[in-house]
Design an enzyme around this catalytic site. Structure first.
Site, PDB file in Angstrom:
ATOM      1  N   GLU A 207      -0.345   0.463  -6.000  1.00  0.00           N
ATOM      2  CA  GLU A 207       0.676   0.119  -5.005  1.00  0.00           C
ATOM      3  C   GLU A 207       0.967  -1.383  -5.021  1.00  0.00           C
ATOM      4  OE1 GLU A 207       2.588   1.927  -3.143  1.00  0.00           O
ATOM      5  OE2 GLU A 207       1.745   3.915  -3.441  1.00  0.00           O
TER       6      GLU A 207
ATOM      7  N   GLU B  78       4.730  -2.673  -5.781  1.00  0.00           N
ATOM      8  CA  GLU B  78       5.481  -3.322  -4.704  1.00  0.00           C
ATOM      9  C   GLU B  78       5.599  -4.827  -4.856  1.00  0.00           C
ATOM     10  OE1 GLU B  78       4.677  -0.015  -1.235  1.00  0.00           O
ATOM     11  OE2 GLU B  78       3.511  -1.862  -1.140  1.00  0.00           O
TER      12      GLU B  78
ATOM     13  N   GLU C  54      11.024  -7.952   0.367  1.00  0.00           N
ATOM     14  CA  GLU C  54      10.612  -9.343   0.308  1.00  0.00           C
ATOM     15  C   GLU C  54       9.088  -9.367   0.325  1.00  0.00           C
ATOM     16  OE1 GLU C  54      12.419 -11.517   3.534  1.00  0.00           O
ATOM     17  OE2 GLU C  54      11.215 -13.323   3.153  1.00  0.00           O
TER      18      GLU C  54
ATOM     19  N   GLY D  12       0.821  -1.208   0.000  1.00  0.00           N
ATOM     20  CA  GLY D  12       0.000   0.000   0.000  1.00  0.00           C
ATOM     21  C   GLY D  12       0.843   1.240   0.000  1.00  0.00           C
TER      22      GLY D  12
END
Ligand SMILES: [Zn+2]
Length: 169
Positions: free
Chosen positions: A88, A92, A138, A72
């Protein structure tokens, strides 16, 4: 403490704290403009895989560097909450998703930003494998009922709300 602003963004004059419109605010000593301070809106994606595992990312940056949280980030101007949660997620984790439902919205104090309002959406993401990018070092799926510590209070509340909405097998 969140970073303080010193100068008026409109005229460059010095800001001072004084009573205005019902509370103490930052007001420009030259042009009298009020510098309003409001919580920042952010959006998160709650992605479950077929085994009812939740996607989390380990943060590569402060705040909460090295801790797990939901994918997020802050909503950009002109973007809906849903669009922000999907963007997001893509930035990500590399996953393309589709918003399924609204999970919840929670306020939390933030040492960095003062206050943040975090929207959460349940997102269905295709069959591809997530890859950590951007703010994440990660990414991994965890059983919804045995998650690692999650960094932000509002994220923990969103996960609690999700658990109530997801039928347990
Ligand atoms: Zn000014």
């Amino acid at each position: 403490m969140p970073k303080e602003i010193t100068y008026c963004p409109y005229c460059g004059g010095l800001l001072t704290r004084r009573h205005a419109e019902g509370r103490e605010r930052l007001v420009c000593t030259q042009c009298d403009a009020i510098y309003y301070q409001n919580p920042l809106p952010a959006a998160t994606a709650l992605v479950l895989n077929g085994a009812n595992q939740l996607l989390l990312g380990k943060r590569a940056v402060d705040p909460a560097r090295g801790e797990w949280c939901l994918p997020g980030g802050f909503i950009e101007m002109g973007e809906t909450m849903e669009e922000a949660s999907l963007r997001e997620l893509r930035e990500e984790t590399g996953l393309e998703g589709r918003v399924m439902s609204f999970v919840g919205c929670f306020y939390q104090n933030s040492a960095t930003y003062g206050g943040v309002i975090i929207f959460g959406y349940r997102v269905e993401a295709g069959g591809s494998t997530p890859r950590a990018a951007d703010d994440m070092e990660e990414v991994a799926f965890f059983d919804l009922h045995s998650l690692p510590h999650v960094a932000f209070e509002a994220h923990r509340k969103l996960i609690a709300a999700l658990k109530e909405q997801v039928p347990t097998q």
